[in-house]
Design an enzyme around this catalytic site. Structure first.
Site, PDB file in Angstrom:
ATOM      1  N   LYS A 157     108.870  43.221  68.271  1.00 32.71           N
ATOM      2  CA  LYS A 157     109.979  42.311  67.958  1.00 32.71           C
ATOM      3  C   LYS A 157     111.112  43.109  67.321  1.00 32.71           C
ATOM      4  CE  LYS A 157     110.414  37.668  65.889  1.00 32.71           C
ATOM      5  NZ  LYS A 157     110.941  36.914  67.004  1.00 32.71           N
ATOM      6  N   LEU A 197     106.437  38.946  73.990  1.00 30.27           N
ATOM      7  CA  LEU A 197     106.075  38.949  72.576  1.00 30.27           C
ATOM      8  C   LEU A 197     104.837  38.070  72.399  1.00 30.27           C
ATOM      9  CD1 LEU A 197     107.167  39.897  69.744  1.00 30.27           C
ATOM     10  CD2 LEU A 197     107.963  37.546  69.499  1.00 30.27           C
ATOM     11  N   TYR A 209     112.078  42.644  63.139  1.00 29.07           N
ATOM     12  CA  TYR A 209     112.289  41.462  62.316  1.00 29.07           C
ATOM     13  C   TYR A 209     111.185  40.451  62.550  1.00 29.07           C
ATOM     14  CZ  TYR A 209     113.899  38.746  66.378  1.00 29.07           C
ATOM     15  OH  TYR A 209     113.956  38.099  67.573  1.00 29.07           O
ATOM     16  N   GLU A 219     108.981  35.270  79.732  1.00 32.67           N
ATOM     17  CA  GLU A 219     109.019  34.334  78.600  1.00 32.67           C
ATOM     18  C   GLU A 219     110.436  33.812  78.472  1.00 32.67           C
ATOM     19  OE1 GLU A 219     108.245  36.496  74.896  1.00 32.67           O
ATOM     20  OE2 GLU A 219     109.183  38.268  75.756  1.00 32.67           O
TER      21      GLU A 219
HETATM   22  N1  PLP Z   1     109.333  35.499  72.675  1.00 32.40           N
HETATM   23  C1  PLP Z   1     110.492  35.981  72.205  1.00 32.40           C
HETATM   24  C2  PLP Z   1     111.273  36.940  73.040  1.00 32.40           C
HETATM   25  C3  PLP Z   1     110.969  35.573  70.944  1.00 32.40           C
HETATM   26  O1  PLP Z   1     112.138  36.068  70.475  1.00 32.40           O
HETATM   27  C4  PLP Z   1     110.213  34.644  70.193  1.00 32.40           C
HETATM   28  C5  PLP Z   1     110.659  34.189  68.870  1.00 32.40           C
HETATM   29  O2  PLP Z   1     111.720  34.466  68.417  1.00 32.40           O
HETATM   30  C6  PLP Z   1     109.014  34.162  70.724  1.00 32.40           C
HETATM   31  C7  PLP Z   1     108.596  34.623  71.958  1.00 32.40           C
HETATM   32  C8  PLP Z   1     108.167  33.184  69.977  1.00 32.40           C
HETATM   33  O3  PLP Z   1     107.453  33.837  68.961  1.00 32.40           O
HETATM   34  P1  PLP Z   1     107.009  33.072  67.654  1.00 32.40           P
HETATM   35  O4  PLP Z   1     106.151  31.925  68.105  1.00 32.40           O
HETATM   36  O5  PLP Z   1     106.226  34.096  66.882  1.00 32.40           O
HETATM   37  O6  PLP Z   1     108.247  32.621  66.971  1.00 32.40           O
END
Ligand code: PLP
Length: 300
Positions: free
Chosen positions: A148, A206, A33, A181
């Protein structure tokens, strides 16, 4: 106004939209997603999100359901039909529906769903002005957190633990004792020496689109940045901590496991980066500035 959801080629009323009971997303979490912010009715960093989506599809060998241009048409049409000004759009693609069996079924088509959500950006900004609490939680996710996927149970458990302790986010700690994270965000600190630190890209985090944009903004500001691992002790000793994500932009962390970070208020640098990011996002959505894109984890 009735809400409209895109499902497999059709725009359906929210209450009637459905996917098959044997969808592999439902049975195997066999899908991915994206969540993309919407400002002024337009996508923020749409290209970067779709670059990440395509790489994730390729990593899982899920067929691309349509071209990037066609996906953009679907996303923009879903936004238009829901008349969303500010908010986000959730895009989910699974391998498709078939009789339950572990190996990839032959000849199925990916399922595609897009759902919008309106968000009061002033409320989010007010929350950021307050900052929030975080807790530490063990990172119980799988070995490919660079993808993701919709397998979000470990993230949901960590987020629930945070809620039950009056916090809004959980900083996940890997087996070696380092923070990977947040459960739905990237984690950052500002050291006592003013260095901005966030975990380096790899299999265990991610590659956040917001993270990439913040790194580009920090570099343009001439800030000292280190992409490396850090432990909870470094957070406790830090001047500031914050998270970044598509929906919250930059969110200051004022305490971790009940211990104050810095002076227990949103930090100067987090506040500055939030303002820089908000201006960036607004102009990127308008097309006045090009997005900073997706940083592909290298060497994988
Ligand atoms: N890390 C994880 C595990 C996430 O689920 C998300 C966003 O949902 C992020 C980091 C941040 O990513 P982004 O800046 O692309 O929303």
């Amino acid at each position: 106004m009735s809400r409209v959801v895109y499902v497999n080629g059709r725009y359906m009323p929210y209450a009637k939209a459905a996917v098959h009971v044997e969808d592999r997303g439902f049975q195997f979490a066999d899908g991915i997603y994206e969540v993309i912010a919407i400002l002024g009715g337009r996508l923020v960093d749409g290209e970067g999100h779709l670059q990440r989506l395509e790489r994730n599809l390729d990593e899982l060998r899920i067929a691309h359901p349509m071209s990037r241009a066609a996906l953009l048409v679907v996303l923009n049409e879903t936004i238009r039909r829901n008349r969303v000004q500010d908010g986000s759009i959730y895009l989910q693609i699974t391998r498709g529906a078939a009789r339950r069996d572990f190996p990839f079924p032959a000849g199925i088509r990916p399922s595609v769903v897009a759902i919008t959500r309106a968000v009061d950006m002033e409320r989010v900004a007010a929350k950021a002005a307050q900052g929030g609490a975080a807790i530490l939680a063990p990172d119980q996710r799988w070995a490919r957190c660079d993808i993701k996927t919709v397998a979000l149970l470990p993230a949901a458990l960590a987020k629930q633990a945070a809620r039950e302790q009056g916090a809004f986010e959980a900083f996940l700690v890997d087996r070696d004792g380092f923070i990977t994270e947040g459960s739905s965000s990237n984690a950052w600190i500002v050291t006592k020496d003013g260095v901005l630190v966030t975990r380096d890209l790899g299999l265990s985090i991610l590659s956040g689109i917001t993270r990439g944009a913040i790194l580009a903004l920090a570099e343009a500001e001439g800030l000292r940045v280190e992409e490396r691992r850090f432990r909870p002790e470094e957070v406790f000793a830090a001047r500031e901590a914050f998270t970044t994500s598509t929906t919250a932009f930059v969110m200051p962390i004022t305490s971790l496991d009940g211990r104050p970070i810095g002076n227990a208020a949103p930090g100067l640098l987090a506040t500055k980066l939030r303002a820089l990011y908000a201006a960036y996002a607004e102009s990127e959505a308008r097309g006045a500035r090009s997005g900073s894109g997706y940083r592909t984890p290298s060497g994988l």
